[in-house]
Design a protein around this motif. Structure first.
Motif, short mmCIF file in Angstrom:
data_model
loop_
_atom_site.label_atom_id
_atom_site.label_comp_id
_atom_site.label_asym_id
_atom_site.label_seq_id
_atom_site.Cartn_x
_atom_site.Cartn_y
_atom_site.Cartn_z
N GLN A 395 0.82 -1.21 0.00
CA GLN A 395 0.00 0.00 0.00
C GLN A 395 0.86 1.26 0.00
O GLN A 395 0.35 2.36 -0.30
N PHE A 396 2.15 1.14 0.30
CA PHE A 396 3.03 2.30 0.37
C PHE A 396 3.83 2.53 -0.91
O PHE A 396 4.69 3.41 -0.95
N ALA A 397 3.58 1.76 -1.94
CA ALA A 397 4.16 2.03 -3.25
C ALA A 397 3.25 3.00 -3.99
O ALA A 397 2.02 2.89 -3.91
N GLY A 398 3.85 3.95 -4.71
CA GLY A 398 3.03 4.86 -5.49
C GLY A 398 2.12 4.13 -6.46
O GLY A 398 1.01 4.57 -6.75
N ALA A 399 2.58 2.98 -6.95
CA ALA A 399 1.80 2.19 -7.92
C ALA A 399 0.48 1.70 -7.34
O ALA A 399 -0.46 1.43 -8.08
N ALA A 400 0.38 1.60 -6.01
CA ALA A 400 -0.84 1.07 -5.39
C ALA A 400 -2.04 1.97 -5.67
O ALA A 400 -3.18 1.49 -5.72
N GLN A 401 -1.81 3.27 -5.87
CA GLN A 401 -2.93 4.17 -6.12
C GLN A 401 -3.45 4.05 -7.55
O GLN A 401 -4.56 4.50 -7.84
N GLN A 402 -2.68 3.45 -8.43
CA GLN A 402 -3.13 3.17 -9.79
C GLN A 402 -3.59 1.72 -9.95
O GLN A 402 -4.56 1.45 -10.65
N MET A 403 -2.90 0.81 -9.30
CA MET A 403 -3.06 -0.63 -9.56
C MET A 403 -3.92 -1.28 -8.49
O MET A 403 -3.52 -2.19 -7.76
N THR A 404 -5.17 -0.82 -8.40
CA THR A 404 -6.05 -1.25 -7.32
C THR A 404 -6.56 -2.68 -7.48
O THR A 404 -7.14 -3.23 -6.54
N ASP A 405 -6.35 -3.29 -8.64
CA ASP A 405 -6.76 -4.69 -8.83
C ASP A 405 -5.69 -5.68 -8.39
O ASP A 405 -5.88 -6.89 -8.51
N ALA A 406 -4.57 -5.18 -7.91
CA ALA A 406 -3.60 -6.05 -7.25
C ALA A 406 -4.12 -6.40 -5.86
O ALA A 406 -5.10 -5.82 -5.39
N LEU A 407 -3.48 -7.36 -5.20
CA LEU A 407 -3.76 -7.62 -3.79
C LEU A 407 -2.91 -6.64 -2.98
O LEU A 407 -1.70 -6.77 -2.91
N ILE A 408 -3.55 -5.64 -2.39
CA ILE A 408 -2.86 -4.56 -1.70
C ILE A 408 -2.69 -4.94 -0.22
O ILE A 408 -3.67 -5.29 0.46
N ILE A 409 -1.45 -4.84 0.28
CA ILE A 409 -1.17 -5.27 1.65
C ILE A 409 -0.29 -4.26 2.38
O ILE A 409 0.35 -3.40 1.75
N ASN A 410 -0.27 -4.38 3.70
CA ASN A 410 0.65 -3.62 4.55
C ASN A 410 1.93 -4.45 4.70
O ASN A 410 1.92 -5.51 5.31
N PRO A 411 3.06 -4.00 4.16
CA PRO A 411 4.28 -4.82 4.17
C PRO A 411 4.88 -5.02 5.56
O PRO A 411 5.72 -5.89 5.74
N HIS A 412 4.45 -4.19 6.53
CA HIS A 412 4.93 -4.36 7.90
C HIS A 412 4.26 -5.53 8.61
O HIS A 412 4.72 -5.96 9.66
N ASP A 413 3.15 -6.01 8.05
CA ASP A 413 2.35 -7.08 8.66
C ASP A 413 2.72 -8.40 8.00
O ASP A 413 2.27 -8.72 6.90
N ARG A 414 3.54 -9.20 8.67
CA ARG A 414 4.00 -10.45 8.07
C ARG A 414 2.85 -11.42 7.80
O ARG A 414 2.88 -12.19 6.85
N ASN A 415 1.80 -11.36 8.63
CA ASN A 415 0.63 -12.21 8.38
C ASN A 415 -0.11 -11.78 7.12
O ASN A 415 -0.61 -12.63 6.38
N ALA A 416 -0.17 -10.46 6.87
CA ALA A 416 -0.81 -9.97 5.66
C ALA A 416 -0.05 -10.42 4.42
O ALA A 416 -0.66 -10.80 3.41
N VAL A 417 1.28 -10.39 4.49
CA VAL A 417 2.10 -10.86 3.37
C VAL A 417 1.81 -12.34 3.12
O VAL A 417 1.55 -12.77 1.99
N ALA A 418 1.83 -13.14 4.19
CA ALA A 418 1.61 -14.58 4.06
C ALA A 418 0.22 -14.88 3.49
O ALA A 418 0.08 -15.70 2.57
N GLU A 419 -0.81 -14.22 4.01
CA GLU A 419 -2.17 -14.51 3.57
C GLU A 419 -2.39 -14.07 2.12
O GLU A 419 -3.13 -14.71 1.37
N ALA A 420 -1.76 -12.95 1.71
CA ALA A 420 -1.91 -12.50 0.33
C ALA A 420 -1.27 -13.47 -0.64
O ALA A 420 -1.82 -13.77 -1.72
N VAL A 421 -0.09 -14.00 -0.29
CA VAL A 421 0.55 -15.00 -1.16
C VAL A 421 -0.31 -16.25 -1.24
O VAL A 421 -0.50 -16.83 -2.32
N ARG A 422 -0.85 -16.66 -0.10
CA ARG A 422 -1.74 -17.83 -0.08
C ARG A 422 -2.96 -17.61 -0.97
O ARG A 422 -3.35 -18.47 -1.76
N GLU A 423 -3.58 -16.42 -0.83
CA GLU A 423 -4.74 -16.09 -1.65
C GLU A 423 -4.39 -16.09 -3.14
O GLU A 423 -5.16 -16.58 -3.98
#
Length: 466
Positions: A395-423
């Protein structure tokens, strides 16, 4: 030696720390955006020669390549260390990326920064005419337009900031922040990557410089009108798509496929920089392996991270941290026939990377702070439309404001990273295709040529140079 001054027709003059002169390839990045326009207008590119001397040299070397003229400025070792390693990368880079803890505020660094900005301004004045448009790139040259004006040199000047502009409270931490801001305000047009960056700079100009907002883009500071343009940078999307099926790309893909077997590839490609969130990404993948044992042996995470500015202490520490993390994770989760993380501290050719992106089921782009992040766009451009991978994006990349169809995550949250890769790994084909089509359409509509044209069009509505 011929003077490159021209009275007409108007031409574009680019100024950046590094140029594309003598490059083996001009594919990617700034060169794609600028080269054709410079060639068409008989343009000039001013930048560092890449040479470091024991003592200062005032030489400006004039050369030409494929229809583009270059004016190359030398630096001494002391100038390079003070300007580039010092102020640019030990003050501005960490502060602009919200890492005040890493900033080294040294008055000698600022003196070197101001000296090099003045040197480049002198090169601009000597090699340009009043009809030229001077387009200055990035945080290395906040002060260039101010030095031009202080010397009585009238030029139409634009500035594009490739990295984030932080909140005013953060920018004020720089001892010379007002001098830098006066430099920004000397430009006619300033381009920024995201609405967040525009809001931050706009608030700073209002609070510190007494700027009056005239309309959506224009600010009056004293008797000068500054046009601030939202101008997210893009890539050559269609060209990169073609690169992903080239012979070089397929060869790289086949090499990795032999190692992967039937495993799904998760890929990250970043310069080795603390802004990219690499330790947090590794920890997120460790969480994935910990929570989902069924993935053991069925996926492979490959991280390509060529070293960057290795002579700066913070980067050497990051390299050591990544070495230790990858070793620990592989030791904890690996098996005789499976290495969970393949960590490659080296660079690869652009076409090779395109082939690897196309092979990957998941693209992991999780910076802690980024002006744009073009890897996210390159990953999408490289995908097979019939069987595309999924982009996981910070969510902290400038690209996130354009590329909203990506899976947007908080990179500080290791669980969010894990769950997004799983999804992403479990995502049905029809949803992957739907998300990819929307993302690809966006990067094609706002590609690198759109970025260039959108920025330069701001001069049509900006006021004349003071």
């Amino acid at each position: 030696m011929t003077d490159l001054k021209q009275s007409s027709p108007p031409r574009l003059v680019a100024v950046s720390n590094r140029t594309a002169y003598g490059s083996q390839t001009r594919a990617g990045g700034l060169a794609v955006a600028l080269w054709d326009t410079l060639a068409e207008s008989g343009g000039l590119w001013i930048g560092w020669s890449g040479k470091i001397f024991d003592v200062p040299r005032r030489r400006v070397q004039l050369v030409e390549e494929d229809g583009v003229s270059f004016a190359l400025v030398d630096m001494s070792k002391a100038e390079y260390e003070g300007f580039y390693l010092g102020y640019a990368n030990s003050v501005l880079w960490p502060v602009m990326h919200n890492r005040l803890d890493l900033a080294v505020f040294d008055s000698d660094y600022f003196a070197a920064y101001e000296s090099i900005n003045r040197r480049f301004a002198e090169a601009v004045e000597a090699q340009t005419s009043e009809t030229d448009i001077v387009w200055v790139q990035d945080y290395h040259f906040f002060l260039l337009a101010r030095h031009l004006k202080d010397g009585g040199c009238r030029r139409r000047t634009g500035f594009f900031l490739h990295i984030p502009f932080p909140a005013p409270e953060v920018f004020r931490s720089i001892p010379n922040h007002m001098t830098l801001a006066e430099g920004i305000c000397a430009y006619d047009v300033v381009g920024l990557q995201s609405p967040h960056d525009c809001a931050n700079l706009g608030r700073y100009l209002h609070e510190e410089m007494g700027a009056e907002k005239m309309d959506d883009e224009r600010y009056r500071i004293g008797d000068h009108v500054l046009t601030m343009r939202l101008c997210p940078i893009g890539i050559d999307a269609e060209g990169f798509s073609l690169s992903a099926t080239s012979e070089v790309a397929e060869k790289a893909s086949n090499r990795l496929s032999r190692f992967l077997g039937k495993r799904n590839l998760v890929i990250g490609v970043d310069r080795m920089d603390y802004s990219k969130g690499l330790p947090q990404r590794f920890e997120g993948m460790a969480t994935l392996f910990d929570k989902y044992p069924d993935l053991h042996g069925n996926i492979s995470f490959t991280q390509i991270a060529p070293p960057s500015r290795s002579v700066v202490e913070e980067y050497a520490q990051l390299r050591q941290q990544l070495d230790e993390l990858s070793g620990r994770i592989n030791g904890d989760y690996g098996d005789l026939d499976w290495i969970p993380i393949r960590y490659l501290a080296r660079g690869y050719d652009r076409e090779e990377l395109a082939g690897l992106y196309r092979l990957a089921r998941v693209g992991l782009v999780t910076p802690l702070q980024d002006g744009m992040n073009l890897v996210a766009k390159e990953y999408i451009a490289a995908q097979d439309p019939d069987d595309p991978g999924v982009l996981v994006l910070s969510q902290f990349a400038g690209a996130a404001q354009q590329m909203t169809d990506a899976l947007i995550i908080n990179p500080h949250d290791r669980n969010a990273v894990a769950e997004a890769v799983r999804e992403a790994l479990q995502m049905p084909l029809d949803e992957r295709q739907r998300r990819w089509r929307a993302l690809y359409r966006g990067i094609c509509e706002q590609d690198i040529n759109w970025w260039r044209d959108h920025f330069l069009a701001a001069f049509d509505t900006s006021g004349p140079a003071d």
